[in-house]
Design a protein around this motif. Structure first.
Motif, mmCIF file in Angstrom:
data_model
loop_
_atom_site.group_PDB
_atom_site.id
_atom_site.type_symbol
_atom_site.label_atom_id
_atom_site.label_comp_id
_atom_site.label_asym_id
_atom_site.label_seq_id
_atom_site.Cartn_x
_atom_site.Cartn_y
_atom_site.Cartn_z
ATOM 1 N N LEU A 5 0.855 -1.187 0.000
ATOM 2 C CA LEU A 5 0.000 0.000 0.000
ATOM 3 C C LEU A 5 0.890 1.236 0.000
ATOM 4 O O LEU A 5 1.792 1.369 0.833
ATOM 5 N N ILE A 6 0.661 2.132 -0.952
ATOM 6 C CA ILE A 6 1.456 3.355 -1.086
ATOM 7 C C ILE A 6 0.573 4.554 -0.763
ATOM 8 O O ILE A 6 -0.489 4.718 -1.373
ATOM 9 N N THR A 7 0.982 5.374 0.204
ATOM 10 C CA THR A 7 0.254 6.629 0.448
ATOM 11 C C THR A 7 0.888 7.728 -0.401
ATOM 12 O O THR A 7 2.039 7.635 -0.804
ATOM 13 N N GLY A 8 0.095 8.774 -0.672
ATOM 14 C CA GLY A 8 0.621 9.880 -1.475
ATOM 15 C C GLY A 8 0.965 9.470 -2.886
ATOM 16 O O GLY A 8 1.909 9.979 -3.489
ATOM 17 N N ALA A 9 0.183 8.548 -3.449
ATOM 18 C CA ALA A 9 0.540 7.976 -4.762
ATOM 19 C C ALA A 9 0.393 8.965 -5.909
ATOM 20 O O ALA A 9 0.935 8.735 -6.988
ATOM 21 N N ASN A 10 -0.314 10.081 -5.692
ATOM 22 C CA ASN A 10 -0.373 11.122 -6.734
ATOM 23 C C ASN A 10 0.888 11.976 -6.765
ATOM 24 O O ASN A 10 1.131 12.690 -7.727
ATOM 25 N N GLY A 11 1.680 11.921 -5.704
ATOM 26 C CA GLY A 11 2.894 12.731 -5.623
ATOM 27 C C GLY A 11 4.021 12.162 -6.464
ATOM 28 O O GLY A 11 3.912 11.074 -7.040
ATOM 29 N N LEU A 12 5.122 12.898 -6.509
ATOM 30 C CA LEU A 12 6.244 12.520 -7.379
ATOM 31 C C LEU A 12 6.804 11.141 -7.033
ATOM 32 O O LEU A 12 6.880 10.255 -7.896
ATOM 33 N N LEU A 13 7.177 10.918 -5.785
ATOM 34 C CA LEU A 13 7.721 9.608 -5.401
ATOM 35 C C LEU A 13 6.663 8.519 -5.519
ATOM 36 O O LEU A 13 6.947 7.424 -6.019
ATOM 37 N N ARG A 163 15.562 8.173 4.811
ATOM 38 C CA ARG A 163 15.791 9.628 4.834
ATOM 39 C C ARG A 163 16.327 10.062 3.475
ATOM 40 O O ARG A 163 17.212 9.401 2.922
ATOM 41 N N THR A 164 15.818 11.183 2.984
ATOM 42 C CA THR A 164 16.253 11.616 1.659
ATOM 43 C C THR A 164 16.501 13.116 1.635
ATOM 44 O O THR A 164 16.261 13.825 2.620
ATOM 45 N N VAL A 165 16.986 13.606 0.482
ATOM 46 C CA VAL A 165 17.414 15.002 0.332
ATOM 47 C C VAL A 165 16.968 15.563 -1.022
ATOM 48 O O VAL A 165 17.240 14.943 -2.050
ATOM 49 N N LEU A 166 16.329 16.709 -1.035
ATOM 50 C CA LEU A 166 16.039 17.485 -2.256
ATOM 51 C C LEU A 166 15.715 16.584 -3.456
ATOM 52 O O LEU A 166 16.518 16.425 -4.381
ATOM 53 N N VAL A 167 14.537 16.001 -3.424
ATOM 54 C CA VAL A 167 14.130 15.059 -4.478
ATOM 55 C C VAL A 167 13.724 15.839 -5.731
ATOM 56 O O VAL A 167 12.971 16.809 -5.659
ATOM 57 N N PHE A 168 14.245 15.412 -6.876
ATOM 58 C CA PHE A 168 13.879 16.071 -8.136
ATOM 59 C C PHE A 168 13.453 15.016 -9.145
ATOM 60 O O PHE A 168 13.902 13.871 -9.112
ATOM 61 N N GLY A 169 12.561 15.426 -10.041
ATOM 62 C CA GLY A 169 12.064 14.512 -11.061
ATOM 63 C C GLY A 169 10.862 15.126 -11.740
ATOM 64 O O GLY A 169 10.490 16.270 -11.466
ATOM 65 N N MET A 174 3.307 16.519 -15.151
ATOM 66 C CA MET A 174 4.196 17.696 -15.180
ATOM 67 C C MET A 174 3.721 18.782 -14.202
ATOM 68 O O MET A 174 3.893 19.969 -14.428
ATOM 69 N N SER A 175 3.104 18.366 -13.094
ATOM 70 C CA SER A 175 2.473 19.315 -12.175
ATOM 71 C C SER A 175 3.477 19.995 -11.252
ATOM 72 O O SER A 175 3.185 21.010 -10.658
ATOM 73 N N ARG A 176 4.667 19.431 -11.129
ATOM 74 C CA ARG A 176 5.647 19.985 -10.190
ATOM 75 C C ARG A 176 6.866 20.492 -10.932
ATOM 76 O O ARG A 176 7.310 19.879 -11.894
ATOM 77 N N SER A 177 7.399 21.602 -10.450
ATOM 78 C CA SER A 177 8.655 22.063 -11.021
ATOM 79 C C SER A 177 9.801 21.547 -10.151
ATOM 80 O O SER A 177 9.581 20.929 -9.117
ATOM 81 N N ASN A 178 11.015 21.764 -10.576
ATOM 82 C CA ASN A 178 12.194 21.439 -9.779
ATOM 83 C C ASN A 178 13.317 22.323 -10.287
ATOM 84 O O ASN A 178 13.144 23.058 -11.267
ATOM 85 N N ILE A 179 14.460 22.264 -9.642
ATOM 86 C CA ILE A 179 15.537 23.207 -9.993
ATOM 87 C C ILE A 179 15.966 23.078 -11.450
ATOM 88 O O ILE A 179 16.239 24.071 -12.124
ATOM 89 N N ILE A 295 18.212 12.011 -17.681
ATOM 90 C CA ILE A 295 16.954 11.259 -17.563
ATOM 91 C C ILE A 295 15.767 12.221 -17.667
ATOM 92 O O ILE A 295 14.791 11.957 -18.382
ATOM 93 N N LEU A 296 15.867 13.367 -16.988
ATOM 94 C CA LEU A 296 14.790 14.361 -17.062
ATOM 95 C C LEU A 296 14.638 14.909 -18.473
ATOM 96 O O LEU A 296 13.525 15.127 -18.949
ATOM 97 N N SER A 297 15.771 15.108 -19.138
ATOM 98 C CA SER A 297 15.741 15.631 -20.509
ATOM 99 C C SER A 297 14.944 14.712 -21.434
ATOM 100 O O SER A 297 14.112 15.164 -22.232
ATOM 101 N N LYS A 298 15.178 13.390 -21.292
ATOM 102 C CA LYS A 298 14.428 12.414 -22.104
ATOM 103 C C LYS A 298 12.933 12.460 -21.754
ATOM 104 O O LYS A 298 12.072 12.356 -22.631
ATOM 105 N N GLN A 299 12.635 12.587 -20.465
ATOM 106 C CA GLN A 299 11.227 12.619 -20.030
ATOM 107 C C GLN A 299 10.511 13.873 -20.546
ATOM 108 O O GLN A 299 9.336 13.818 -20.902
ATOM 109 N N ILE A 300 11.242 15.000 -20.581
ATOM 110 C CA ILE A 300 10.656 16.246 -21.098
ATOM 111 C C ILE A 300 10.312 16.061 -22.583
ATOM 112 O O ILE A 300 9.232 16.436 -23.046
ATOM 113 N N LYS A 301 11.243 15.444 -23.328
ATOM 114 C CA LYS A 301 11.000 15.218 -24.771
ATOM 115 C C LYS A 301 9.789 14.317 -24.992
ATOM 116 O O LYS A 301 8.974 14.552 -25.880
#
Length: 305
Positions: A5-13, A163-169, A174-179, A295-301
């Motif tokens: 069971l995954i909570t927050g399944a609409n989120g990025l992770l 524990r994690t740090v500054l997750v990007f993806g 495409m609802s979320r931006s990142n650096i 990886i992000l570049s390919k996903q954007i394309k």
């Protein structure tokens, strides 16, 4: 077949976990979140969607009684650091009370609880940190995430903390931006940007974090694990590397320190994680930041095609 069971399944992770697990024959995936699924329609046969508000104990117990999950991966949280500072009651409810609710449900079903935590439980005075470092949060978001860790540690459950740090993806919608997206778009539009050079992090590709969570699950791991990227970088470093990758004008990037920004929540200056434990005990192998940009570049394309 084990039930996850995954909570927050609409989120990025959450999305990355559903995507990676959807064709794994060893697991039946239950994706949950508030309201309706925002996951791609074509994934529909590979998981079951259940609406779940983790702050509602009755709802949590009902869903767990129905599913009887073997594993919980809890990704849902209030993570916007300034919003947490300004709305502390809501932050406490979503980041602490929700975990309390899930602990109660996991006890009843003997569920392995895998919980997501953050580098923001640390002060940032002496990073990078290993799993044994002493927490000392400097903002309310960090306070609540530390409280949720302590709840789990004092429970009788089988648990693991990632524990994690500054997750990007990139999320499917495409609802979320990142650096990377922000720098790319700003420079393509000829916009000058100011980027800080005095905050250090080990930025984490969302796919790598999902892999780390799946390794915790497959190895039935318990305890605390740092699951982050391996490169220690400042946001300024990340911006310059993004500009280099896409061949954009680096002269538009202005190097500044964080004192010029006024934000409701204080940020730790130097966090970042030492990840040897996850590498050695789980076989965790994160990408470099540059590979993550690729990886992000390919996903954007793909998203644009």
């Amino acid at each position: 077949m084990k039930k996850v069971l995954i909570t927050g399944a609409n989120g990025l992770l959450g999305q990355k976990l559903v995507y990676k697990l959807r064709e794994n024959q060893r697991y039946k995936v239950y994706a949950t979140g508030r309201g309706n699924s925002r996951l791609p329609k074509e994934w529909g046969d590979a998981y079951q969607w259940l609406s779940l508000d983790v702050t509602d104990l009755e709802q949590v117990l009902h869903v767990f009684d129905r599913v009887k999950p073997d594993i919980l991966i809890h990704t849902a949280a209030m993570t916007h650091v300034d919003e947490c500072e300004l709305n502390q009651e809501a932050c406490e409810l979503q980041n602490v009370e929700a975990v309390n609710n899930l602990i109660k449900a996991c006890k009843q079903q003997h569920t392995h609880f895998i919980h997501l935590s953050t580098d923001f439980i640390f002060s940032g005075a002496d990073g990078p940190y290993d799993e044994e470092a002493m927490p000392n949060p400097v903002n309310y978001y960090g306070v609540t995430k530390l409280k949720s860790e302590e709840l789990l540690k004092s429970s009788s459950l089988k648990w693991a903390i990632a524990r994690t740090v500054l997750v990007f993806g990139i999320a499917a919608d495409m609802s979320r931006s990142n650096i990377i997206l922000w720098v790319k778009k700003s420079l393509e539009n000829g916009k000058n940007i100011q980027v800080v050079n005095d905050q250090w992090r080990t930025p984490t590709l969302a796919e790598d974090l999902a892999d780390g969570c799946i390794l915790l699950m497959e190895k039935e791991a318990t305890g605390v694990f740092n699951i982050s990227g391996k490169d220690m970088l400042t946001p300024y470093d990340m911006a310059m590397m993004t500009a280099d990758y896409f061949g954009l004008d680096k002269s538009l990037i202005q190097e500044v320190d964080s004192t010029i920004f006024t934000q409701p929540a204080k940020r730790p200056l130097k966090t970042g994680f030492i990840i040897e434990k996850a590498v050695n005990e789980l076989g965790y192998s994160p990408k470099s930041f540059t590979d993550g940009i690729g990886i992000l570049s390919k996903q954007i394309k793909l998203a644009d095609s």
